[in-house]
Design an enzyme around this catalytic site. Structure first.
Site, PDB file in Angstrom:
ATOM      1  N   GLN A  16      -3.647   4.564   3.842  1.00  0.00           N
ATOM      2  CA  GLN A  16      -4.300   3.530   3.039  1.00  0.00           C
ATOM      3  C   GLN A  16      -4.343   2.198   3.778  1.00  0.00           C
ATOM      4  O   GLN A  16      -5.336   1.460   3.701  1.00  0.00           O
ATOM      5  CB  GLN A  16      -3.570   3.371   1.707  1.00  0.00           C
ATOM      6  CG  GLN A  16      -3.770   4.536   0.752  1.00  0.00           C
ATOM      7  CD  GLN A  16      -3.055   4.315  -0.564  1.00  0.00           C
ATOM      8  OE1 GLN A  16      -2.399   3.302  -0.748  1.00  0.00           O
ATOM      9  NE2 GLN A  16      -3.172   5.264  -1.466  1.00  0.00           N
ATOM     10  N   GLN A  33       0.869  -1.172   0.000  1.00  0.00           N
ATOM     11  CA  GLN A  33       0.000   0.000   0.000  1.00  0.00           C
ATOM     12  C   GLN A  33       0.910   1.227   0.000  1.00  0.00           C
ATOM     13  O   GLN A  33       1.986   1.223   0.603  1.00  0.00           O
ATOM     14  CB  GLN A  33      -0.914   0.030   1.226  1.00  0.00           C
ATOM     15  CG  GLN A  33      -1.920  -1.118   1.291  1.00  0.00           C
ATOM     16  CD  GLN A  33      -3.143  -0.855   0.421  1.00  0.00           C
ATOM     17  OE1 GLN A  33      -3.022  -0.799  -0.807  1.00  0.00           O
ATOM     18  NE2 GLN A  33      -4.296  -0.713   1.040  1.00  0.00           N
ATOM     19  N   SER A  34       0.478   2.309  -0.636  1.00  0.00           N
ATOM     20  CA  SER A  34       1.357   3.460  -0.827  1.00  0.00           C
ATOM     21  C   SER A  34       1.572   4.267   0.440  1.00  0.00           C
ATOM     22  O   SER A  34       2.660   4.793   0.668  1.00  0.00           O
ATOM     23  CB  SER A  34       0.802   4.375  -1.924  1.00  0.00           C
ATOM     24  OG  SER A  34       0.786   3.700  -3.168  1.00  0.00           O
ATOM     25  N   THR A  35       0.551   4.416   1.285  1.00  0.00           N
ATOM     26  CA  THR A  35       0.658   5.277   2.459  1.00  0.00           C
ATOM     27  C   THR A  35       0.136   4.553   3.683  1.00  0.00           C
ATOM     28  O   THR A  35      -0.584   3.556   3.590  1.00  0.00           O
ATOM     29  CB  THR A  35      -0.142   6.580   2.276  1.00  0.00           C
ATOM     30  OG1 THR A  35      -1.531   6.263   2.148  1.00  0.00           O
ATOM     31  CG2 THR A  35       0.332   7.332   1.038  1.00  0.00           C
TER      32      THR A  35
END
Length: 728
Positions: free
Chosen positions: A33, A28-30
């Protein structure tokens, strides 16, 4: 991915693939998220079941999720991706399974590296649409297109966010991180900090720079005076205090937010390759004309925009130019005649050197020949003697002229002094508050819990020492009062005539050591000259003497303290000798002898164990006599329970131990006597008012030294007058 992946039965998966591992890559990017998009994360973890459906055993399936909350824009910081690539290169992976290829990489350079490696090692890639073999032309074409789309999607997302951010910044509505001294109110508007001490300290930085013209001299002055600067970490609301440093002072002077300006796009990120081929990024500060957004008057500030621009110009002028160029900050303002004094023997310009406490005692030296040719110096003279002679001539020349500017300058100096004293008063108020808070925490701890009590006691001593330093700094600031003119002198200055800005063009010095004289030829602007001859100081004759107030102070201190303690007290008050040197024991001894001041008498033997009445003791001695610790002594002094004397700020406390005082230290609580809080409640007054009544003798108090009920106990009668009671 509960459905069966298309292409599972098209012959791409072989027994050789199933003998190797299946890797499930989860990303997941962040961090947000991972906390909010839980369904997407659950779908990725369910890929483990799909790998089992494709024929891999449970022991052969590995989940790599070390890259959660990591962007796929690059491989930097993605340890999971690095481990995956390494395993593929070693031929340990038969298939890589992910929800979509963007989970693996959103950068084509990284993506094609994975494809090439998988093609060489015969590794398959599977996503929600099917199974691909990077060695196959058609499959590689599809994977390449998907990589292009993933990179384009990242570009579009970034472009939309950036454009929205710039559009909001253009209106001055973008919420930015604010430096210390500025805050957001409930409506989201920028306002000055509610902390009065922080506002005062920041204002002092700008006021000192206007006076000194150098960020480094501002830092030095703040350190000499003991004035701390407020600090705040990015994103935090808590203000901490620390000693002034050059980066902190420079940041205050160069941040346009303090001038009430909203600025966006003041820096630019530049990338380059270092010697190892690694991409290195750095932030470069742009010139003002290249800032994207500049809105002056956006919010209240500590100075206006024009004044801030003047500060930037002065800072640039202070930058040391290349060798041979002019400019630079004036070094040490104590040398009034820097760059004007010429040697009357060799004709070279004389240099300026500094010594003494803080490096503020100037001396003029003709040493250029020594630097260039190794010849002995021609001549030298102390700055104090030369300044007296030249300023005497200067005042004679200016006496018929108007000195309105002088009167205004002295008024400005008076205002600056009041501002500085106010800053030290706020610093003392803050230090006392911290000491009181540490005292309350120390008193609340159980006596038997020494593990906590020792830590709190050390912290309390630190806060008390800081409060004492703040008191000394305030006393020193008040002692630095500028010269005041009488009303008659001010009236004379205002009616003296037109302003004369005549300045000295050059001073030629010729020193005659055998005769003990110095001849100075002063050349004024316009070729007019004046000459003056003055005697040189004689060694050992007291040519420069200490001021009368220092002699008087040493005379009072010598009755109780030795020379070492006196030197320490004078240093705490930021006092220096007449030549600008710091006070030491030997210098105090020399001052005493030259003025016939007797030395301190020997202290009485065994003061700490004395049982006689009316004994003067220091804080450690009083603590030992009364059977308490030093922090308790300091608290009693502050509360007025204990009588103490200080001959001058910074001097050690002298406590008078009497029989009556010994009687106030009790091992048990007298019947009916109340703690401070209960006494205040019964009397209907504040705690501090009760302490003031104890200090004035209106209430009787004792201190209990043992048991859980130890502390101050006050005798309160039922008819005891309260706060608003009046006496006949």
């Amino acid at each position: 991915m509960s459905e069966r992946v298309p292409g599972a039965g098209n012959g791409k998966i072989t027994a050789a693939h199933r003998r190797r591992d299946a890797v499930i890559y989860v990303r997941q990017s962040t961090l947000a998220q991972t906390q909010e998009n839980t369904e997407s994360l659950a779908l990725q973890y369910e890929l483990r079941r799909h790998a089992a459906e494709l024929g891999w055993g449970e022991q052969q399936i590995t989940v790599i999720d070390e890259d959660l909350a990591r962007s796929a824009a690059s491989t930097s910081g993605r340890l999971g991706f690095t481990d995956l690539v390494a395993a593929v290169g070693l031929g340990k992976v038969g298939i890589i399974v992910g929800r979509e290829v963007s989970r693996l990489a959103r950068n084509n350079s990284d993506w094609y590296q994975v494809l090439d490696l998988c093609s060489i090692t015969d590794t398959l890639i599977a996503d929600a649409d099917g199974i691909y073999h990077p060695g196959s032309f058609n499959d590689r074409l599809v994977l390449g297109l998907k990589g292009q789309m993933a990179e384009a999607e990242l570009h579009m997302l970034r472009m939309r966010l950036t454009e929205a951010l710039r559009h909001k910044a253009a209106r001055g509505e973008l919420r930015q991180l604010l430096p210390v001294g500025l805050d957001y109110d409930d409506d989201g508007k920028v306002v000055l900090s509610a902390d009065e001490a922080a506002r005062s300290a920041i204002s002092q930085v700008f006021a000192l720079f206007a006076q000194l013209g150098s960020a480094r001299q501002v830092m030095t002055t703040l350190r000499e005076r003991g004035l701390l600067l407020p600090r705040r970490k990015a994103g935090s609301r808590r203000i901490t205090w620390a000693e002034a440093s050059y980066p902190a002072v420079h940041d205050l002077l160069t941040n346009p937010a303090y001038a009430g300006a909203f600025v966006f796009g003041r820096t630019r990120t530049e990338k380059r390759l270092d010697t190892s081929g690694k991409v290195v990024s750095r932030e470069r500060l742009l010139p003002r004309q290249e800032w994207e957004v500049l809105i002056t008057g956006h919010h209240p500030g500590y100075l206006d925009w024009d004044a801030w621009q003047d500060i930037q110009a002065r800072l640039r002028a202070n930058f040391k130019p290349p060798r041979g160029d002019g400019g630079g900050a004036a070094r040490q303002g104590a040398a009034l005649l820097s760059g004007l004094v010429r040697c009357g023997k060799c004709g070279r310009m004389m240099q300026v050197g500094y010594s003494g406490h803080g490096g503020d005692a100037p001396r003029y030296l003709c040493g250029r020949g020594t630097q260039l040719y190794g010849t002995p110096p021609c001549q030298s003279i102390g700055g104090a003697y030369l300044h007296r002679a030249v300023l005497g001539q200067l005042f004679q020349v200016l006496e018929p002229a108007s000195l309105q500017a002088t009167a205004q300058a002295m008024a400005d100096a008076e205002q600056r002094h009041r501002d500085q004293v106010a800053a030290f008063e706020l610093a003392l108020e803050r230090a006392r508050f911290e000491a009181d808070r540490a005292m309350r925490k120390h008193d609340e701890v159980e006596p038997g819990n020494r593990l906590v009590a020792r830590t709190l006691e050390a912290r309390l001593e630190e806060r008390l020492a800081a409060a004492e330093r703040a008191e000394t700094g305030l006393a020193a600031a008040r002692a630095r009062h500028p010269v005041r003119l009488t009303s008659e002198e001010l009236a004379w200055l205002k009616r003296a005539g037109a302003d004369i800005r005549a300045v000295i063009s050059e001073i030629t010095l010729t020193i005659d050591r055998p005769a003990g004289t110095c001849h100075a030829l002063i050349t004024w602007q316009g070729t007019a000259t004046s000459s003056v001859t003055f005697p040189l100081p004689k060694r050992g004759c007291g040519a420069i003497t200490s001021s009368e107030d220092i002699v008087s102070l040493v005379r009072r201190l010598a009755g109780q303290y030795n020379d070492t303690t006196i030197a320490r007290i004078l240093s705490r008050q930021h006092r220096a000798t007449a030549t600008g040197l710091p006070w030491t024991r030997d210098r105090v001894t020399g001052l005493r002898r030259s003025h016939g001041i007797p030395h301190c008498p020997e202290p009485p033997a065994n003061v700490s164990g004395s049982e006689q009445d009316d004994v003067m003791a220091t804080v450690p001695q009083a603590a030992q006599i009364l059977g308490v610790d030093k922090t308790t002594i300091y608290r009693w002094l502050r509360d007025g329970f204990l009588p103490g004397e200080q001959l001058t700020p910074g001097a050690p406390w002298q406590i008078r131990i009497t029989h009556a005082l010994r009687g106030k230290i009790r091992p048990d609580v007298p019947d009916g006597w109340l703690p401070l809080d209960q006494a205040a409640k019964v009397l209907g007054v504040a705690r501090q008012t009760v302490l003031h009544k104890v200090q004035r003798g209106e209430l009787t108090a004792v201190h209990v030294t043992s048991g859980r009920r130890k502390g101050l106990r006050i005798q309160v009668e039922h008819d005891q007058p309260g706060l608003f009671a009046t006496t006949p």
